[in-house]
Design a protein around this motif. Structure first.
Motif, PDB file in Angstrom:
ATOM      1  N   ILE A  18       2.795 -18.471 -14.302  1.00 16.53           N
ATOM      2  CA  ILE A  18       2.389 -17.916 -13.010  1.00 16.53           C
ATOM      3  C   ILE A  18       1.351 -18.807 -12.344  1.00 16.53           C
ATOM      4  N   LEU A  19       0.384 -19.295 -13.121  1.00 22.85           N
ATOM      5  CA  LEU A  19      -0.642 -20.178 -12.565  1.00 22.85           C
ATOM      6  C   LEU A  19      -0.059 -21.496 -12.059  1.00 22.85           C
ATOM      7  N   LYS A  20       0.901 -22.049 -12.785  1.00 30.60           N
ATOM      8  CA  LYS A  20       1.461 -23.351 -12.419  1.00 30.60           C
ATOM      9  C   LYS A  20       2.558 -23.268 -11.367  1.00 30.60           C
ATOM     10  N   PHE A  21       3.367 -22.208 -11.396  1.00 32.75           N
ATOM     11  CA  PHE A  21       4.558 -22.159 -10.551  1.00 32.75           C
ATOM     12  C   PHE A  21       4.692 -20.878  -9.728  1.00 32.75           C
ATOM     13  N   GLY A  22       3.693 -20.019  -9.735  1.00 34.92           N
ATOM     14  CA  GLY A  22       3.825 -18.699  -9.138  1.00 34.92           C
ATOM     15  C   GLY A  22       3.477 -18.585  -7.675  1.00 34.92           C
ATOM     16  N   SER A  23       3.531 -19.678  -6.958  1.00 36.94           N
ATOM     17  CA  SER A  23       3.192 -19.657  -5.541  1.00 36.94           C
ATOM     18  C   SER A  23       4.241 -20.443  -4.755  1.00 36.94           C
ATOM     19  N   VAL A  24       4.502 -20.002  -3.551  1.00 39.83           N
ATOM     20  CA  VAL A  24       5.436 -20.732  -2.689  1.00 39.83           C
ATOM     21  C   VAL A  24       4.916 -22.143  -2.432  1.00 39.83           C
ATOM     22  N   ALA A  25       3.602 -22.313  -2.446  1.00 39.89           N
ATOM     23  CA  ALA A  25       3.016 -23.640  -2.242  1.00 39.89           C
ATOM     24  C   ALA A  25       3.427 -24.621  -3.337  1.00 39.89           C
ATOM     25  N   ASP A  26       3.830 -24.099  -4.506  1.00 41.41           N
ATOM     26  CA  ASP A  26       4.254 -24.942  -5.624  1.00 41.41           C
ATOM     27  C   ASP A  26       5.739 -25.306  -5.577  1.00 41.41           C
ATOM     28  N   VAL A  27       6.464 -24.758  -4.613  1.00 42.11           N
ATOM     29  CA  VAL A  27       7.908 -24.984  -4.514  1.00 42.11           C
ATOM     30  C   VAL A  27       8.168 -26.193  -3.615  1.00 42.11           C
ATOM     31  N   ASP A  28       9.095 -27.015  -4.026  1.00 43.81           N
ATOM     32  CA  ASP A  28       9.474 -28.183  -3.230  1.00 43.81           C
ATOM     33  C   ASP A  28       9.950 -27.703  -1.850  1.00 43.81           C
ATOM     34  N   PRO A  29       9.434 -28.272  -0.777  1.00 43.58           N
ATOM     35  CA  PRO A  29       9.841 -27.873   0.575  1.00 43.58           C
ATOM     36  C   PRO A  29      11.357 -27.950   0.794  1.00 43.58           C
ATOM     37  N   GLU A  30      12.020 -28.874   0.117  1.00 43.59           N
ATOM     38  CA  GLU A  30      13.479 -28.981   0.228  1.00 43.59           C
ATOM     39  C   GLU A  30      14.157 -27.733  -0.339  1.00 43.59           C
ATOM     40  N   ASP A  31      13.591 -27.182  -1.411  1.00 41.18           N
ATOM     41  CA  ASP A  31      14.145 -25.960  -1.999  1.00 41.18           C
ATOM     42  C   ASP A  31      13.968 -24.777  -1.052  1.00 41.18           C
ATOM     43  N   LEU A  32      12.807 -24.695  -0.421  1.00 45.07           N
ATOM     44  CA  LEU A  32      12.568 -23.612   0.542  1.00 45.07           C
ATOM     45  C   LEU A  32      13.501 -23.766   1.745  1.00 45.07           C
ATOM     46  N   ALA A  33      13.702 -24.995   2.198  1.00 45.77           N
ATOM     47  CA  ALA A  33      14.622 -25.246   3.320  1.00 45.77           C
ATOM     48  C   ALA A  33      16.041 -24.846   2.940  1.00 45.77           C
ATOM     49  N   PHE A  34      16.445 -25.120   1.703  1.00 43.50           N
ATOM     50  CA  PHE A  34      17.767 -24.725   1.218  1.00 43.50           C
ATOM     51  C   PHE A  34      17.922 -23.205   1.268  1.00 43.50           C
ATOM     52  N   LEU A  35      16.917 -22.481   0.782  1.00 43.41           N
ATOM     53  CA  LEU A  35      16.983 -21.017   0.804  1.00 43.41           C
ATOM     54  C   LEU A  35      17.064 -20.490   2.238  1.00 43.41           C
ATOM     55  N   LYS A  36      16.234 -21.038   3.105  1.00 48.36           N
ATOM     56  CA  LYS A  36      16.237 -20.585   4.499  1.00 48.36           C
ATOM     57  C   LYS A  36      17.565 -20.897   5.176  1.00 48.36           C
ATOM     58  N   ARG A  37      18.081 -22.080   4.940  1.00 47.63           N
ATOM     59  CA  ARG A  37      19.349 -22.504   5.559  1.00 47.63           C
ATOM     60  C   ARG A  37      20.525 -21.658   5.067  1.00 47.63           C
ATOM     61  N   ASN A  38      20.552 -21.337   3.785  1.00 48.23           N
ATOM     62  CA  ASN A  38      21.705 -20.655   3.209  1.00 48.23           C
ATOM     63  C   ASN A  38      21.583 -19.134   3.164  1.00 48.23           C
ATOM     64  N   LEU A  39      20.379 -18.619   3.213  1.00 50.67           N
ATOM     65  CA  LEU A  39      20.206 -17.167   3.138  1.00 50.67           C
ATOM     66  C   LEU A  39      19.496 -16.578   4.344  1.00 50.67           C
ATOM     67  N   GLY A  40      18.954 -17.419   5.207  1.00 51.89           N
ATOM     68  CA  GLY A  40      18.143 -16.956   6.325  1.00 51.89           C
ATOM     69  C   GLY A  40      18.830 -15.986   7.265  1.00 51.89           C
ATOM     70  N   ASP A  41      20.149 -16.078   7.403  1.00 53.15           N
ATOM     71  CA  ASP A  41      20.886 -15.195   8.307  1.00 53.15           C
ATOM     72  C   ASP A  41      21.690 -14.133   7.565  1.00 53.15           C
ATOM     73  N   CYS A  42      21.364 -13.925   6.305  1.00 52.32           N
ATOM     74  CA  CYS A  42      22.095 -12.964   5.475  1.00 52.32           C
ATOM     75  C   CYS A  42      21.915 -11.546   6.020  1.00 52.32           C
ATOM     76  N   ASP A  43      23.020 -10.812   6.144  1.00 54.95           N
ATOM     77  CA  ASP A  43      22.957  -9.445   6.655  1.00 54.95           C
ATOM     78  C   ASP A  43      22.623  -8.419   5.569  1.00 54.95           C
ATOM     79  N   GLY A  44      23.008  -8.702   4.352  1.00 57.37           N
ATOM     80  CA  GLY A  44      22.792  -7.744   3.275  1.00 57.37           C
ATOM     81  C   GLY A  44      21.524  -8.030   2.502  1.00 57.37           C
ATOM     82  N   ALA A  45      21.345  -7.259   1.448  1.00 56.57           N
ATOM     83  CA  ALA A  45      20.198  -7.449   0.576  1.00 56.57           C
ATOM     84  C   ALA A  45      20.404  -8.680  -0.304  1.00 56.57           C
TER      85      ALA A  45
END
Length: 104
Positions: A18-45
């Protein structure tokens, strides 16, 4: 290695993880962009199975998605309740029975 031993090992390192990896700041920006690009317009849960500390579940929730995280670690899933500016659901399959109805 038996499942119980594996579970104990994960529990023992949960705080360090949790200390090392438990923050969005610790996530590679490319990974966050991937999530936003592929799930950002998702209608369901969206289900974040194995959410660990839930930082990505909170990120998805902050994108406006109906995001749910589930983890086998009580310690990890309980630490993320305050990460999201929006309401998110985080549950542990191991400690859900011990949680009060307001935190389930």
């Amino acid at each position: 290695m038996k499942k119980a031993a594996i579970r104990r090992s994960y529990t023992e390192i949960a705080d360090v993880y949790i200390l090392k990896f438990g923050s969005v700041a610790d996530v590679d920006p490319e990974d966050l962009a991937f999530l936003k690009r592929n799930l950002g317009d998702c209608d369901g849960a969206v289900l974040d199975a194995g959410c660990g500390p839930g930082h990505l579940t909170a990120y998805l929730s902050n994108l406006g998605l109906s995001a749910r995280g589930i983890s086998t670690l009580c310690r990890a899933s309980s630490t993320v309740r305050g990460h999201s500016g929006r309401e998110s659901t985080f549950r542990s399959v191991r400690c859900a029975a011990s949680m009060s109805p307001t935190t389930r």
